[in-house]
Design an enzyme around this catalytic site. Structure first.
Site, PDB file in Angstrom:
ATOM      1  CB  CYS A 129     -10.342  -2.036  -8.699  1.00 57.40           C
ATOM      2  SG  CYS A 129     -10.549  -3.134  -7.285  1.00 57.40           S
TER       3      CYS A 129
ATOM      4  CG  HIS B 271      -2.142  -0.965   0.819  1.00 54.35           C
ATOM      5  ND1 HIS B 271      -2.141  -2.275   1.208  1.00 54.35           N
ATOM      6  CD2 HIS B 271      -3.249  -0.775   0.058  1.00 54.35           C
ATOM      7  CE1 HIS B 271      -3.213  -2.864   0.730  1.00 54.35           C
ATOM      8  NE2 HIS B 271      -3.911  -1.984   0.035  1.00 54.35           N
TER       9      HIS B 271
ATOM     10  CG  ASP C 238      -5.207  -8.140  -0.965  1.00 54.51           C
ATOM     11  OD1 ASP C 238      -4.103  -8.314  -0.415  1.00 54.51           O
ATOM     12  OD2 ASP C 238      -5.944  -7.181  -0.699  1.00 54.51           O
TER      13      ASP C 238
ATOM     14  CD  GLU D  59      -9.597  -7.950  -1.752  1.00 58.08           C
ATOM     15  OE1 GLU D  59      -8.635  -7.302  -2.193  1.00 58.08           O
ATOM     16  OE2 GLU D  59     -10.379  -7.497  -0.894  1.00 58.08           O
TER      17      GLU D  59
HETATM   18  C1  PEP Z   1      -6.478  -5.318  -4.529  1.00 61.74           C
HETATM   19  O1  PEP Z   1      -6.264  -6.082  -3.592  1.00 61.74           O
HETATM   20  O2  PEP Z   1      -6.201  -5.582  -5.716  1.00 61.74           O
HETATM   21  C2  PEP Z   1      -7.083  -3.993  -4.297  1.00 61.74           C
HETATM   22  C3  PEP Z   1      -7.473  -3.241  -5.298  1.00 61.74           C
HETATM   23  O3  PEP Z   1      -7.215  -3.545  -3.033  1.00 61.74           O
HETATM   24  P1  PEP Z   1      -5.989  -3.094  -2.113  1.00 61.74           P
HETATM   25  O4  PEP Z   1      -4.803  -2.884  -3.008  1.00 61.74           O
HETATM   26  O5  PEP Z   1      -6.382  -1.843  -1.422  1.00 61.74           O
HETATM   27  O6  PEP Z   1      -5.810  -4.240  -1.185  1.00 61.74           O
HETATM   28 MG    MG Z   2      -7.161  -5.839  -1.644  1.00 65.60          MG
END
Ligand code: PEP
Ligand code: MG
Length: 594
Positions: free
Chosen positions: A519, A204, A472, A448
Site C-alpha cells: 500500500c 505525507h 516507511d 514497514e
Molecule cells: C507506507 O509507509 O508505505 C504507508 C503506506 O503509510 P504512510 O505513507 O501513511 O506512512
Molecule cells: Mg507508513
C-alpha cells in the site's frame, strides 16, 4: 523572460495557472485600517492571543516534569517575562488605539522598534535576547491567526479569484513548505497544482498532493522567492519543472500538451470495467488508498475492488481534541456504506513523524527524532484510552460492511499481541453496551519496519494479513528521512536492500497462505507493476488516480515472464545497475505496446 526551475515531480500532468504564493516570513503581515470603534475589539484579540500563549507555556511547564533540565524552565520563565513586557504588549495596545490599525501590524511595528533597541546594546548576551522577543511575537501572531489552535493558511478569497490580470486562470499554490495538516485544508480548495521549495516524493504532503490527482512538483529549492503573487506559471509534473514569467507562445505549447494528456486519460477510462488480469490469466486485485472519507467516491469511480488503506490519522489533524468515538464511527461507517460491500481496510492512528496530531503532541515533549519516537502503534499502546476509543469506532462500523483493521509501524509479534488484547477489551465494552460489530474482523499489520520484514515468519502467526508500507520501509532501511528534501535524491525504491525485503515478505506470506498487499507509493507506480507481479504480488493499493495506469500494465504483462525478469533483477546488488536493468525491461514494454 520565462525561466524554469527543476524539482521532484509528485503528481502527473500539466497545470497552467496563476500563482497563489504563501507568504514565507512569519512577520510579513499586512496593515489593515480599522474603524475607531473597532479598536477595543482589536485590543481584545491581542490580549486573547497573549492569554493563549500564556496557557501554552503553562502546559509546557507541566509537561516537562521536575527532573527535566532547569535550563528549560528558565527559558520558559524568560519567555513569559518577554510576553508580559509592557514595551511589547502595552505599547502595541496604545498603537492600535492611536493608529487605528490591526493588532498584527501594530505588534510587528512594536517588535521592530524593540529589536532596534536590542541591536544597539553592547552586551552580547542581552543583544541575543532579540531572538526571544521575535519568538514571542511569532507565537502571538500564530495565536491570533488561529484562535482555535488549528494551523490555518491564507487561501484566495472569491473576490481575489475574480480579480486581476489573469483572472481566467485557476490558482496554483506556490509555497516554501506545506505541512500535511495544511495540505488537508487545501484539499477542500480548488487549486490546479502545487509547487513547493521543500519536500520529497513520499512525504505525507506529497502523498496528499498526489491524492488530489493534481500536477505537483516539490524540492524546487528557491522557486518560491522567484514567483510573484498572481503571476502566470506552469507546472510540468511530467518533467518535474515549474516555469515562471511565461509568455503567450509558451502557454499555447503547454495548452496543446495538456489537451493531448486529457485525450490519453480518457482512453484509459475504457479499462475501467475490464478485470485486472495478466495475459496468462493471473488475477490481480487493485485497491484504493484513502486519506479522507470523502475520497471514497473517487475509489468507486476508478473501479477499485475495495480500500486497501484508509489513513485514519487525518481525522485527528487540524483540531485540538481527538475525534470522539461517535464522530469516528460515522466517518468509518460512511466509507463502508459508500464502498457497497467491498472490503475497507482501516489503519489505526498512525501519528508522528511528519503527521502531527495536536491532541497528542500538545501534552508530549517534542521528540528528538520524530520518525523513531513514540508514534503509531507505540503511542496507541502507551495511550490505551485514545486507542480503545478508535477501536470501538472501527468495530461499530464493521457492523455495516466488511472491515479489516490494520496496525501501523509494527516491529514484532509482542505489539500485535498487545494490540489484540485491547481489541478484545473494546469488543467486550461494545458487547456490554449491546452494540453490534464483526467479531471475526481480520487484523493485520503494516510491514514497514525492516525488523518486521526480516522476521516476518515470527509475525505471521499473529496476523490475518500483511500490508507492505514501502514508504516507511524505504525510509527506515536506507536511513533517509522521507520528508527531507535534502536527502530526497537518496530515497530509492530500487535499492537492492529494499527490493529483497519486499520480495521476501511477499514470498513468505504467499507460502503461508497469508494475504499480502503493498500500500506504499510503489504500488501505484506503473514502472514497478511488472516487478511486483514478478515478486508474486497480487494485491496492490494506491491512490485511485493511479489505478487505471497500473491496470494497463497488468493487462499487458505475462506473469511467467515477470517472475523470470524479477529474479534476474533481484540478483543485481548494485543499485544503479539494477535500475538500468529495470529501465531496459520497461523500455521493451513501451516498445511492444507501441
Ligand atoms: C507506507 O509507509 O508505505 C504507508 C503506506 O503509510 P504512510 O505513507 O501513511 O506512512
Ligand atoms: Mg507508513
Amino acid at each position: 523572460m520565462a525561466f524554469s526551475v527543476s524539482g521532484i515531480p509528485v503528481g502527473r500532468g500539466i497545470a497552467i495557472g496563476r500563482a497563489w504564493v504563501l507568504a514565507p516570513a512569519s512577520l510579513d503581515v499586512p496593515r489593515r485600517q480599522i474603524e475607531q470603534a473597532e479598536g477595543h475589539q482589536e485590543v481584545e484579540r491581542l490580549y486573547a492571543a497573549v492569554r493563549a500563549v500564556d496557557e501554552e507555556f503553562e502546559r509546557m511547564r507541566q509537561d516537562i516534569g521536575k527532573e527535566v533540565a532547569a535550563e528549560l524552565r528558565a527559558f520558559l520563565d524568560l519567555q513569559a517575562i518577554v510576553l508580559h513586557d509592557p514595551m511589547l504588549i502595552e505599547a502595541t495596545r496604545d498603537r492600535i488605539l492611536a493608529e487605528h490599525c490591526n493588532a498584527e501590524w501594530a505588534l510587528v511595528q512594536q517588535y521592530e522598534l524593540v529589536a532596534e533597541q536590542f541591536d544597539n546594546i553592547d552586551d552580547a548576551y542581552l543583544r541575543e535576547r532579540r531572538a526571544d522577543v521575535r519568538q514571542i511575537v511569532e507565537r502571538i501572531l500564530k495565536a491570533m491567526r488561529h484562535p482555535d489552535g488549528s494551523h490555518r493558511i491564507a487561501l484566495p478569497s472569491t473576490a481575489a479569484s475574480s480579480q486581476g490580470e489573469h483572472a481566467d486562470l485557476p490558482w496554483i499554490l506556490v509555497a516554501h513548505d506545506i505541512a500535511p495538516a495544511d495540505m488537508l485544508l487545501l484539499k477542500q480548495h480548488s487549486f490546479a497544482g502545487f509547487a513547493t521549495d521543500t519536500g520529497s516524493p513520499t512525504s505525507h504532503t506529497a502523498i496528499l498532493a498526489r491524492s488530489l490527482g493534481l500536477p505537483a512538483v516539490v524540492g524546487l529549492q528557491t522557486l518560491h522567492g522567484l514567483i510573484q503573487q498572481g503571476e502566470p506559471v506552469i507546472i510540468d509534473a511530467e518533467a518535474g519543472v515549474v516555469l515562471g514569467s511565461i509568455d503567450a507562445p509558451i502557454r499555447s505549447i503547454y495548452e496543446v500538451r495538456q489537451a493531448e494528456q486529457a485525450v490519453a486519460r480518457s482512453r484509459l477510462t475504457r479499462l475501467k470495467h475490464l478485470a485486472a488480469q495478466t495475459l496468462d490469466g493471473e488475477g490481480v486485485r487493485l485497491f484504493a488508498n484513502l486519506d479522507l472519507p470523502t475520497d471514497a467516491a473517487q475509489a468507486i469511480e476508478a473501479g477499485c475492488q475495495g480500500v486497501g488503506l484508509f489513513r485514519s490519522e487525518f481525522l485527528y489533524m487540524n483540531r485540538n481534541d481527538p475525534p470522539s468515538e461517535d464522530e469516528q464511527y460515522e466517518a468509518y461507517r460512511n466509507v463502508v456504506i459508500a464502498l457497497k460491500g467491498r472490503p475497507v481496510t482501516i489503519r489505526t492512528l498512525d501519528s508522528g513523524a511528519d503527521k502531527e496530531v495536536p491532541s497528542v503532541s500538545a501534552h508530549r515533549e517534542a521528540p528528538s527524532n520524530p520518525a523513531l519516537a513514540l508514534r503509531a502503534i507505540r503511542l496507541c499502546l502507551a495511550e490505551p484510552e485514545l486507542f480503545i476509543t478508535q477501536l470501538r469506532a472501527i468495530l461499530r462500523a464493521s457492523a455495516h460492511g466488511p472491515i479489516k483493521m490494520l496496525i501501523p509501524l509494527v516491529s514484532g509479534p509482542q505489539e500485535m499481541v498487545a494490540a489484540r488484547k485491547l481489541i478484545t477489551v473494546a469488543m467486550a465494552q461494545l458487547k456490554a453496551r449491546g452494540q453490534a460489530f464483526d467479531a471475526q474482523i481480520p487484523i493485520g499489520a503494516m510491514i514497514e519496519v525492516p525488523a518486521a520484514a526480516l522476521a516476518i515468519d515470527g509475525l505471521l502467526p499473529v496476523l490475518d494479513f500483511a500490508s507492505l508500507g514501502t514508504n516507511d520501509l524505504i525510509q527506515y532501511t536506507l536511513a533517509i528521512d522521507r520528508a527531507d528534501g535534502d536527502v530526497a535524491h537518496l530515497y530509492n525504491p530500487l535499492h537492492p536492500a529494499v527490493l529483497r525485503l519486499v520480495h521476501e515478505v511477499i514470498k513468505t506470506c504467499n507460502r503461508h497462505g497469508k494475504p499480502v498487499s503493498v500500500c506504499g507509493e510503489m504500488a501505484g507506480d506503473p514502472d514497478l507493476t511488472r516487478l511486483l507481479l514478478g515478486f508474486g504480488l497480487r494485491e496492490f493499493s494506491m491512490h485511485p488516480a493511479q489505478v487505471l495506469l497500473v491496470k494497463q500494465e497488468v493487462l499487458r504483462s505475462r506473469a511467467t515472464e515477470c517472475v523470470k525478469q524479477a529474479s534476474r533483477i533481484l540478483k543485481q546488488g548494485d543499485p544503479s545497475k539494477l535500475s538500468a536493468l529495470l529501465s531496459k525491461w520497461n523500455q521493451d514494454r513501451d516498445h511492444i505496446s507501441g
